[in-house]
Write a protein that holds these residues in place. Sequence first.
Motif, PDB file in Angstrom:
ATOM      1  N   PRO A  51       0.841  -1.201   0.000  1.00  0.00           N
ATOM      2  CA  PRO A  51       0.000   0.000   0.000  1.00  0.00           C
ATOM      3  C   PRO A  51       0.878   1.254   0.000  1.00  0.00           C
ATOM      4  O   PRO A  51       2.041   1.200   0.412  1.00  0.00           O
ATOM      5  N   THR A  52       0.338   2.373  -0.416  1.00  0.00           N
ATOM      6  CA  THR A  52       1.033   3.653  -0.362  1.00  0.00           C
ATOM      7  C   THR A  52       1.560   3.883   1.061  1.00  0.00           C
ATOM      8  O   THR A  52       0.816   3.682   2.020  1.00  0.00           O
ATOM      9  N   PHE A  53       2.811   4.288   1.172  1.00  0.00           N
ATOM     10  CA  PHE A  53       3.521   4.528   2.445  1.00  0.00           C
ATOM     11  C   PHE A  53       3.974   3.237   3.130  1.00  0.00           C
ATOM     12  O   PHE A  53       4.607   3.290   4.187  1.00  0.00           O
ATOM     13  N   GLY A  54       3.652   2.066   2.558  1.00  0.00           N
ATOM     14  CA  GLY A  54       4.030   0.809   3.213  1.00  0.00           C
ATOM     15  C   GLY A  54       5.171   0.119   2.501  1.00  0.00           C
ATOM     16  O   GLY A  54       5.431   0.376   1.319  1.00  0.00           O
ATOM     17  N   LYS A  55       5.882  -0.765   3.225  1.00  0.00           N
ATOM     18  CA  LYS A  55       6.875  -1.576   2.521  1.00  0.00           C
ATOM     19  C   LYS A  55       6.559  -3.063   2.620  1.00  0.00           C
ATOM     20  O   LYS A  55       7.339  -3.885   2.178  1.00  0.00           O
ATOM     21  N   GLU A  56       5.426  -3.392   3.198  1.00  0.00           N
ATOM     22  CA  GLU A  56       5.038  -4.791   3.350  1.00  0.00           C
ATOM     23  C   GLU A  56       4.085  -5.168   2.211  1.00  0.00           C
ATOM     24  O   GLU A  56       3.266  -4.369   1.774  1.00  0.00           O
ATOM     25  N   GLY A 106       8.314   3.353 -10.869  1.00  0.00           N
ATOM     26  CA  GLY A 106       6.875   3.472 -10.675  1.00  0.00           C
ATOM     27  C   GLY A 106       6.167   2.127 -10.746  1.00  0.00           C
ATOM     28  O   GLY A 106       4.973   2.043 -10.496  1.00  0.00           O
ATOM     29  N   TRP A 107       6.925   1.070 -11.096  1.00  0.00           N
ATOM     30  CA  TRP A 107       6.335  -0.267 -11.150  1.00  0.00           C
ATOM     31  C   TRP A 107       6.632  -1.049  -9.863  1.00  0.00           C
ATOM     32  O   TRP A 107       5.808  -1.819  -9.402  1.00  0.00           O
ATOM     33  N   GLN A 122       9.010  -1.309  -5.949  1.00  0.00           N
ATOM     34  CA  GLN A 122       9.918  -0.748  -4.943  1.00  0.00           C
ATOM     35  C   GLN A 122      10.741  -1.885  -4.352  1.00  0.00           C
ATOM     36  O   GLN A 122      10.343  -3.052  -4.392  1.00  0.00           O
ATOM     37  N   ASP A 142      13.317  -1.859   0.978  1.00  0.00           N
ATOM     38  CA  ASP A 142      13.263  -0.685   1.866  1.00  0.00           C
ATOM     39  C   ASP A 142      12.130   0.272   1.498  1.00  0.00           C
ATOM     40  O   ASP A 142      11.955   1.306   2.155  1.00  0.00           O
ATOM     41  N   GLY A 143      11.423  -0.025   0.420  1.00  0.00           N
ATOM     42  CA  GLY A 143      10.362   0.863  -0.016  1.00  0.00           C
ATOM     43  C   GLY A 143      10.839   1.941  -0.974  1.00  0.00           C
ATOM     44  O   GLY A 143      10.109   2.890  -1.260  1.00  0.00           O
ATOM     45  N   HIS A 163       2.924   4.019 -17.360  1.00  0.00           N
ATOM     46  CA  HIS A 163       2.403   3.796 -16.011  1.00  0.00           C
ATOM     47  C   HIS A 163       0.908   3.485 -16.045  1.00  0.00           C
ATOM     48  O   HIS A 163       0.194   3.709 -15.079  1.00  0.00           O
ATOM     49  N   THR A 207       0.434  -2.233   8.619  1.00  0.00           N
ATOM     50  CA  THR A 207       1.413  -2.474   7.551  1.00  0.00           C
ATOM     51  C   THR A 207       2.747  -1.834   7.931  1.00  0.00           C
ATOM     52  O   THR A 207       2.781  -0.671   8.340  1.00  0.00           O
ATOM     53  N   THR A 208       3.834  -2.570   7.780  1.00  0.00           N
ATOM     54  CA  THR A 208       5.147  -1.999   8.066  1.00  0.00           C
ATOM     55  C   THR A 208       5.343  -0.758   7.198  1.00  0.00           C
ATOM     56  O   THR A 208       5.292  -0.844   5.964  1.00  0.00           O
ATOM     57  N   PRO A 209       5.526   0.419   7.820  1.00  0.00           N
ATOM     58  CA  PRO A 209       5.641   1.635   7.006  1.00  0.00           C
ATOM     59  C   PRO A 209       7.070   1.829   6.468  1.00  0.00           C
ATOM     60  O   PRO A 209       8.029   1.322   7.042  1.00  0.00           O
ATOM     61  N   ILE A 210       7.187   2.562   5.388  1.00  0.00           N
ATOM     62  CA  ILE A 210       8.517   2.920   4.871  1.00  0.00           C
ATOM     63  C   ILE A 210       9.174   3.889   5.854  1.00  0.00           C
ATOM     64  O   ILE A 210      10.307   3.695   6.271  1.00  0.00           O
ATOM     65  N   VAL A 264       5.184   7.853   9.167  1.00  0.00           N
ATOM     66  CA  VAL A 264       4.097   8.013   8.183  1.00  0.00           C
ATOM     67  C   VAL A 264       3.378   6.670   8.020  1.00  0.00           C
ATOM     68  O   VAL A 264       3.739   5.867   7.169  1.00  0.00           O
ATOM     69  N   PRO A 265       2.368   6.435   8.841  1.00  0.00           N
ATOM     70  CA  PRO A 265       1.690   5.140   8.770  1.00  0.00           C
ATOM     71  C   PRO A 265       0.851   4.985   7.508  1.00  0.00           C
ATOM     72  O   PRO A 265       0.454   5.974   6.889  1.00  0.00           O
ATOM     73  N   VAL A 266       0.603   3.743   7.141  1.00  0.00           N
ATOM     74  CA  VAL A 266      -0.313   3.452   6.034  1.00  0.00           C
ATOM     75  C   VAL A 266      -1.722   3.854   6.462  1.00  0.00           C
ATOM     76  O   VAL A 266      -2.127   3.616   7.600  1.00  0.00           O
TER      77      VAL A 266
END
Lengths: 355, 355
Positions: free
Chosen positions: A145-150, A197-198, A200, A203-204, B228, B306-309, B313-315
């Motif tokens: 998800p946006t802002f996430g790295k999981e 953009g495709w 990450q 580390d995100g 994109h 979700t683990t955040p980047i 800044v949380p998801v």
Amino acid sequence: MYSYEQLHTFAKKIFIAIGHTEELAASAADVLISADIRGVDSHGIARLKGYVRLWEVDRINAKPNIQIVHETPSTATIDADAALGLVAGPRAMQVAIDKAKQVGTGWVSVKNSNHYGIAGFHSMMALEEDMIGISLTNASPLVAPTFGKERMLGTNPISVAIPTLNETPFIADMATTTAANGKLEVLQRKKEDAPLGWIQDGDGTPTSNAHGVKEGGALLPLGGDREHASHKGYILGSIVDIFSAVLSGANYGPWVPPFVSFIDPVADPVGEGLGHFFGAMRVDAFRPKEEFLQHMDQWVARFRQTTPIDPNVPVQIPGDYERGMEAERLKNGIPVLDAVIADLNELGEKFGVKL
Amino acid sequence: MYSYEQLHTFAKKIFIAIGHTEELAASAADVLISADIRGVDSHGIARLKGYVRLWEVDRINAKPNIQIVHETPSTATIDADAALGLVAGPRAMQVAIDKAKQVGTGWVSVKNSNHYGIAGFHSMMALEEDMIGISLTNASPLVAPTFGKERMLGTNPISVAIPTLNETPFIADMATTTAANGKLEVLQRKKEDAPLGWIQDGDGTPTSNAHGVKEGGALLPLGGDREHASHKGYILGSIVDIFSAVLSGANYGPWVPPFVSFIDPVADPVGEGLGHFFGAMRVDAFRPKEEFLQHMDQWVARFRQTTPIDPNVPVQIPGDYERGMEAERLKNGIPVLDAVIADLNELGEKFGVKL
């Protein structure tokens, strides 16, 4: 080059060999090879070995008791009993169509299923009934998800098929990510980089490494980055997840079982298998059929006439690419990669089936 | 700073002054000011003057006979009789909810309407009934399809509201473009450039000119460019257009009437007014209500984790931004731009209403 019939016959025989009835095997092969003929190579015969491996680890039930476990006049929830999604999908879509015949629309959520091939096969079943077809599925988590790295969501596609009178029908079938996995596989084979953009990395950080997902990264939601509204791709993938799995009782989000047999499903599932969602809407539930179909023709014709940026590159109607591939492959045959042929030969030897 | 009540009372009095009953005026003000309170300033009180101008050129009917013109147990098509969309929207959504009570789901397509405020107001009506709400609308053409340079689609939003038990509900409300018009207006006021991928100029070349659309260009579909997957934004906007207008008999694509009163609607309309599409699905049409709501709580809680980047800044969950704005504005009031206050004072003088 292989013909549609060659691939279909082979797939059907393999599905029979692992215990399906002739009827179910034929239905599964219909869905699987529809991907090859429409040019979506990642979802077709190349996946046959993957389905067989899931059966080998007891994650596919070849003798499923697919049944409605909850219903209203316009809805049903179906327990697919661990069937191939290739088998459960057409069954569930038929229930949606039958409900629509009765009360105008039909909506079916499915749990305890597996991957169902191309989303568009199922939505297109509605076209011959003069209905709009909708097909959604969740899938193994690969998307952050946006802002996430999981990795929290699958590529969770949306397919909508809309009938016309004389023009080509409108057939949308899109992953809710910037790029589907199949596009990455093409880049990997060509040893090319992916556009930013495709993907990450772990580390995100945006990366052009086409192997980034395998190396601990994630696919990015449609939009690609926050500035280009990747939260909207995240929203769309989430809606698909919730309709497919929270409505039905399947696993959602990071709990969705992986397609690959060598990764075990999570030990603490929140539901059963993965989920799909199907819809069918009779166009004459809204206005007289001929009126709808004539206006859809006008919609398609007008959008084809959109003033193009480059006079040689016309604006397309959703489904044009797949229609072009289908026409070409019905004529000239379906190319199959050597690596896939090797897989098929291995399967053939194991089950005594010749390609 | 203005309170919700101040803006609501003013808007309601203006709607009464142009001929609405007290009931319809209150309903329209509910929708309009829900945008201001939720932080979607572009769709709230700032548009009141625009609606009045449409009434002045006889494009709004303040005494509409809104009626069902076609129906099945799960569907209806409504002729809004040129009502404010702010009036027709809640009426039509209520029909969808009533149908869902009877047969599990309800689906309503609306023709002969006008702009209906924020899409999310209507979808959220379903929440208190423990239903999933869906709200789509087409809009004035500002968006070019992939490969096109002609404006063919509106920003055609998709809103889906999904109830929870104790967690915050899932409330998606998104334009199918990279950037909504409101975001451009902010940049224009600040005299800042837009990111590439939001707008193209009149030749179809990407531009960072925030005034590019007014100068003959177009907004870009979600995705931003072909690499994109802007074709997916084009697909989504098209589905919204077809469900809202080809199903109902409204105008679609480039025929959709403009919001601004100084541009006349096209001389050769293909339908009546603009169109909306609403859906309501009872969650207990698919599984027991408590089960669904508990799993939605788990869905929301898990995605928040979700683990955040960036650990700071949380998801987010769709709807978080608007919820935060609503809490803040209920407490501290709603800021209104000087230019908007001048418009409101002008309206107030014309109709003898004091802000």
